[in-house]
Enzyme design. Structure first.
Site, PDB file in Angstrom:
ATOM      1  N   THR A   1       0.400  -1.577   0.022  1.00 31.66           N
ATOM      2  CA  THR A   1      -0.020  -0.006  -0.466  1.00 31.66           C
ATOM      3  C   THR A   1       0.727   1.150   0.132  1.00 31.66           C
ATOM      4  O   THR A   1       1.758   1.200   0.453  1.00 31.66           O
ATOM      5  CB  THR A   1      -0.894  -0.245   1.265  1.00 31.66           C
ATOM      6  OG1 THR A   1      -1.637   1.343   0.991  1.00 31.66           O
ATOM      7  CG2 THR A   1      -0.008  -0.920   2.506  1.00 31.66           C
ATOM      8  N   ASP A   2       0.169   2.372  -0.332  1.00 36.18           N
ATOM      9  CA  ASP A   2       1.339   3.294  -0.914  1.00 36.18           C
ATOM     10  C   ASP A   2       1.114   4.748   1.125  1.00 36.18           C
ATOM     11  O   ASP A   2       2.016   4.697   1.803  1.00 36.18           O
ATOM     12  CB  ASP A   2       0.241   4.433  -1.076  1.00 36.18           C
ATOM     13  CG  ASP A   2      -1.229   4.590  -0.217  1.00 36.18           C
ATOM     14  OD1 ASP A   2      -2.069   4.514  -0.071  1.00 36.18           O
ATOM     15  OD2 ASP A   2      -1.543   6.094  -0.894  1.00 36.18           O
TER      16      ASP A   2
ATOM     17  N   TYR B   1      -1.466  -0.494  11.190  1.00 40.04           N
ATOM     18  CA  TYR B   1      -1.845  -0.702   9.663  1.00 40.04           C
ATOM     19  C   TYR B   1      -0.623  -0.692   9.453  1.00 40.04           C
ATOM     20  O   TYR B   1       0.280  -1.620   8.306  1.00 40.04           O
ATOM     21  CB  TYR B   1      -2.668  -0.730   9.156  1.00 40.04           C
ATOM     22  CG  TYR B   1      -2.974  -0.875   7.539  1.00 40.04           C
ATOM     23  CD1 TYR B   1      -2.595  -2.595   7.123  1.00 40.04           C
ATOM     24  CD2 TYR B   1      -3.674   0.474   6.955  1.00 40.04           C
ATOM     25  CE1 TYR B   1      -3.145  -2.593   6.163  1.00 40.04           C
ATOM     26  CE2 TYR B   1      -3.744   0.101   5.778  1.00 40.04           C
ATOM     27  CZ  TYR B   1      -2.863  -1.474   4.670  1.00 40.04           C
ATOM     28  OH  TYR B   1      -3.638  -1.498   3.774  1.00 40.04           O
TER      29      TYR B   1
ATOM     30  N   ARG C   1      -9.508  10.508  13.482  1.00 40.22           N
ATOM     31  CA  ARG C   1      -8.339   9.430  13.590  1.00 40.22           C
ATOM     32  C   ARG C   1      -7.866   9.566  14.865  1.00 40.22           C
ATOM     33  O   ARG C   1      -6.912  10.886  13.643  1.00 40.22           O
ATOM     34  CB  ARG C   1      -8.544   8.206  12.586  1.00 40.22           C
ATOM     35  CG  ARG C   1      -7.484   7.489  12.241  1.00 40.22           C
ATOM     36  CD  ARG C   1      -7.349   6.929  10.726  1.00 40.22           C
ATOM     37  NE  ARG C   1      -8.296   6.558  10.601  1.00 40.22           N
ATOM     38  CZ  ARG C   1      -8.317   5.791   8.980  1.00 40.22           C
ATOM     39  NH1 ARG C   1      -7.707   5.886   8.142  1.00 40.22           N
ATOM     40  NH2 ARG C   1      -9.148   5.370   8.707  1.00 40.22           N
TER      41      ARG C   1
HETATM   42  P1  NAD Z   1     -10.001  -6.674   2.582  1.00 42.12           P
HETATM   43  O1  NAD Z   1      -9.766  -7.060   4.810  1.00 42.12           O
HETATM   44  O2  NAD Z   1     -11.509  -6.425   1.841  1.00 42.12           O
HETATM   45  O3  NAD Z   1      -9.619  -8.330   2.427  1.00 42.12           O
HETATM   46  C1  NAD Z   1      -8.275  -8.974   3.215  1.00 42.12           C
HETATM   47  C2  NAD Z   1      -8.529 -10.949   3.267  1.00 42.12           C
HETATM   48  O4  NAD Z   1      -7.349 -11.638   3.774  1.00 42.12           O
HETATM   49  C3  NAD Z   1      -9.883 -10.980   3.343  1.00 42.12           C
HETATM   50  O5  NAD Z   1     -10.898 -12.577   2.485  1.00 42.12           O
HETATM   51  C4  NAD Z   1     -10.075 -12.208   4.902  1.00 42.12           C
HETATM   52  O6  NAD Z   1     -10.507 -13.098   4.606  1.00 42.12           O
HETATM   53  C5  NAD Z   1      -7.892 -12.759   4.209  1.00 42.12           C
HETATM   54  N1  NAD Z   1      -7.181 -12.719   5.644  1.00 42.12           N
HETATM   55  C6  NAD Z   1      -6.808 -11.594   7.207  1.00 42.12           C
HETATM   56  N2  NAD Z   1      -5.911 -12.755   6.881  1.00 42.12           N
HETATM   57  C7  NAD Z   1      -5.562 -14.122   6.776  1.00 42.12           C
HETATM   58  C8  NAD Z   1      -4.740 -14.924   7.098  1.00 42.12           C
HETATM   59  N3  NAD Z   1      -4.647 -14.765   8.309  1.00 42.12           N
HETATM   60  N4  NAD Z   1      -4.827 -16.034   6.035  1.00 42.12           N
HETATM   61  C9  NAD Z   1      -5.529 -16.101   5.287  1.00 42.12           C
HETATM   62  N5  NAD Z   1      -6.516 -14.669   4.539  1.00 42.12           N
HETATM   63  C10 NAD Z   1      -6.551 -13.824   4.825  1.00 42.12           C
HETATM   64  O7  NAD Z   1      -8.564  -6.329   2.488  1.00 42.12           O
HETATM   65  P2  NAD Z   1      -8.793  -5.415   0.402  1.00 42.12           P
HETATM   66  O8  NAD Z   1      -9.179  -3.635   0.903  1.00 42.12           O
HETATM   67  O9  NAD Z   1      -8.917  -5.993  -0.274  1.00 42.12           O
HETATM   68  O10 NAD Z   1      -6.809  -4.994   0.422  1.00 42.12           O
HETATM   69  C11 NAD Z   1      -6.082  -6.428   0.202  1.00 42.12           C
HETATM   70  C12 NAD Z   1      -4.795  -5.922   0.114  1.00 42.12           C
HETATM   71  O11 NAD Z   1      -4.761  -5.195  -0.573  1.00 42.12           O
HETATM   72  C13 NAD Z   1      -4.002  -5.929   1.577  1.00 42.12           C
HETATM   73  O12 NAD Z   1      -3.030  -6.248   1.630  1.00 42.12           O
HETATM   74  C14 NAD Z   1      -4.489  -4.598   1.793  1.00 42.12           C
HETATM   75  O13 NAD Z   1      -2.924  -4.295   2.652  1.00 42.12           O
HETATM   76  C15 NAD Z   1      -3.890  -4.039   0.908  1.00 42.12           C
HETATM   77  N6  NAD Z   1      -4.056  -2.801  -0.139  1.00 42.12           N
HETATM   78  C16 NAD Z   1      -5.683  -2.355   0.069  1.00 42.12           C
HETATM   79  C17 NAD Z   1      -6.151  -1.245  -0.311  1.00 42.12           C
HETATM   80  C18 NAD Z   1      -7.219  -0.672  -0.746  1.00 42.12           C
HETATM   81  O14 NAD Z   1      -7.358   0.637  -0.406  1.00 42.12           O
HETATM   82  N7  NAD Z   1      -8.098  -1.500   0.252  1.00 42.12           N
HETATM   83  C19 NAD Z   1      -5.038   0.190  -0.927  1.00 42.12           C
HETATM   84  C20 NAD Z   1      -3.617  -0.515  -0.453  1.00 42.12           C
HETATM   85  C21 NAD Z   1      -3.067  -1.831  -0.840  1.00 42.12           C
HETATM   86  P1  TYD Z   2     -10.384   4.391   4.646  1.00 45.06           P
HETATM   87  O1  TYD Z   2     -10.995   3.609   3.521  1.00 45.06           O
HETATM   88  O2  TYD Z   2     -10.035   3.910   6.528  1.00 45.06           O
HETATM   89  O3  TYD Z   2      -9.002   3.841   4.128  1.00 45.06           O
HETATM   90  P2  TYD Z   2      -7.837   4.643   4.962  1.00 45.06           P
HETATM   91  O4  TYD Z   2      -7.564   5.092   6.124  1.00 45.06           O
HETATM   92  O5  TYD Z   2      -6.729   3.627   4.588  1.00 45.06           O
HETATM   93  O6  TYD Z   2      -6.706   5.609   4.366  1.00 45.06           O
HETATM   94  O7  TYD Z   2     -10.891   6.083   4.535  1.00 45.06           O
HETATM   95  C1  TYD Z   2     -10.304   7.245   3.693  1.00 45.06           C
HETATM   96  C2  TYD Z   2     -10.245   8.431   4.269  1.00 45.06           C
HETATM   97  O8  TYD Z   2     -11.566   8.697   5.129  1.00 45.06           O
HETATM   98  C3  TYD Z   2      -9.311   8.699   5.258  1.00 45.06           C
HETATM   99  O9  TYD Z   2      -8.706  10.074   5.477  1.00 45.06           O
HETATM  100  C4  TYD Z   2      -9.578   7.812   6.678  1.00 45.06           C
HETATM  101  C5  TYD Z   2     -11.375   9.152   6.277  1.00 45.06           C
HETATM  102  N1  TYD Z   2     -12.798   8.210   6.519  1.00 45.06           N
HETATM  103  C6  TYD Z   2     -14.185   9.087   6.937  1.00 45.06           C
HETATM  104  O10 TYD Z   2     -13.816  10.502   7.105  1.00 45.06           O
HETATM  105  N2  TYD Z   2     -15.210   8.293   7.643  1.00 45.06           N
HETATM  106  C7  TYD Z   2     -14.736   6.998   8.092  1.00 45.06           C
HETATM  107  O11 TYD Z   2     -16.153   6.943   8.445  1.00 45.06           O
HETATM  108  C8  TYD Z   2     -14.126   6.488   7.649  1.00 45.06           C
HETATM  109  C9  TYD Z   2     -14.131   4.761   7.847  1.00 45.06           C
HETATM  110  C10 TYD Z   2     -13.004   6.701   6.579  1.00 45.06           C
END
Ligand code: NAD
Ligand code: TYD
Length: 340
Positions: free
Chosen positions: A124-125, A149, A272
């Protein structure tokens, strides 16, 4: 190719699996996920009968199970499995260290032992920390994570790169900005906002609402990861971002407008702790080296996403009510059981 996708029942992992099965007919995908609160097999209902897709319930930190899976001719591991929500990491950091750090190390060890030919670590960034008003993150920006995180993800990145240097493992890392789109768990900003608005509820906005995030539609990220898998250079990091910076207040005002709701539903709440001010990704390397560019404008991506949540009420209502978990507890309890 035969791929082991970990965390494939989560938001990005499930979108990636759907993307890969559509774009690479003949590839076999094994989805290893231990179905935490964030894992939802309903994201993958459309491919549950596909002979090229299988699901195994299990933990990436279970070395024996991972070893058994990798024995079956797996070519590449793509590690999405993680605890992923910053607010949860503030309340309970331990599971983040266990899965994101130890889990990744165990997965790396298994992949090393089985001589897997590609290991993609999805990062992640947020590992870069927070920016002021100027500049963007490049792959050489120093890591300065601020939340449990992001610190756990930065640790995993360091360990993965160390395995490349020390053991010549074919590790590649993607660092992506904030994803949005279908199947995102409604604790993250956009799905929480959209589903709350659909329910006529308030949308909580942290602090002054001026924190900046850089948004990318999830399918564009899937396409970039596919390119990193096939064309990326071992030991390299690839930033993935779509150049869509927005303050949270401005983003929410756009969402409210697109949904025809009153702005008064946006409610300022306590900030937060340690809230990073600004993220902005420079994706030039990925664009220049791999020929990738994002296809989805923020405006179109938001419309598509809002439309999806409007049309898939059952999906998010079951998530919000917790119904989806009851179903899994009943049907998917055996560890390591092949269920789909
Ligand atoms: P998510 O929380 O939706 O999904 C995570 C998945 O991992 C879930 O299905 C969970 O059951 C599984 N999991 C958790 N612990 C586990 C374990 N010990 N063994 C097997 N499975 C396990 O997350 P996401 O948003 O889909 O993110 C996926 C990846 O991308 C993560 O590594 C996250 O750090 C990265 N990422 C996410 C974002 C974002 O905006 N969502 C941005 C940048 C990077
Ligand atoms: P989030 O979706 O939790 O992603 P990240 O913290 O990984 O960037 O949050 C995105 C942005 O929105 C972050 O600046 C926190 C803010 N935020 C709110 O203002 N209200 C909310 O209820 C949540 C979940 C996030």
């Amino acid at each position: 190719m035969k791929l082991l996708v970990t965390g494939g029942a989560g938001f990005i992992g499930s979108n990636f699996i759907l993307y890969m099965l559509e774009h690479h007919q003949g590839y076999d995908i094994i989805n290893l996920d231990n179905l935490t609160y964030a894992g939802n097999l309903e994201n993958l209902t459309s491919v549950s009968g596909n002979k090229h897709y299988s699901f195994i319930k299990g933990d990436i930190a279970d070395a024996r199970l991972v070893g058994d899976i990798l024995n079956n001719g797996v070519d590449a591991v793509i590690n999405f499995a993680a605890e992923s929500h910053v607010d949860r990491s503030i309340l309970e950091p331990a599971s983040f260290i266990r899965t994101n750090v130890l889990g990744t190390q165990i997965l790396l060890d298994s992949a090393k032992e089985k001589h897997i030919s590609r290991f993609i670590q999805i990062s992640t960034d947020e590992v870069y920390g927070s920016l002021g008003t100027e500049g963007r993150f490049t792959e050489t920006t120093c890591l300065h994570p601020n939340s449990p995180y992001s610190a756990s993800k930065a640790s995993a990145d360091m360990i993965a790169l160390a395995y490349h240097e020390t053991f010549h493992m074919p590790v590649l890392i993607t660092r992506t900005s904030n994803n949005y789109g279908p199947y995102q768990f409604p604790e993250k900003l956009l799905p929480l906002a959209i589903t709350n608005l659909l329910e006529g509820k308030h949308v909580p906005l942290y602090g002054d609402g001026l924190n900046v995030r850089d948004w990318i539609f999830v399918t564009d990220n899937a396409e970039a990861i596919d390119l990193v898998l096939h064309k990326g250079r071992e030991g390299e990091v690839y930033n993935i971002g779509a150049g869509n910076e927005s303050t949270n207040i401005s983003l929410l005002k756009t969402v409210v407008k697109l949904m025809g709701k009153p702005e008064s539903l946006i409610t300022y709440v306590k900030d937060r702790p340690g809230h990073d001010k600004r993220y902005a990704i420079d994706p030039s390397k990925t664009m220049n080296m791999l020929g990738w560019s994002s296809r989805t404008s923020l405006d179109r991506g938001l419309k598509t996403t809002i439309d999806w949540y409007e049309k898939n009420r059952e999906w998010w209502q079951r998530v919000k009510s917790g119904e989806y978990m009851k179903y899994y507890k009943k049907n998917y309890s055996a560890k390591g059981l092949k269920t789909q």
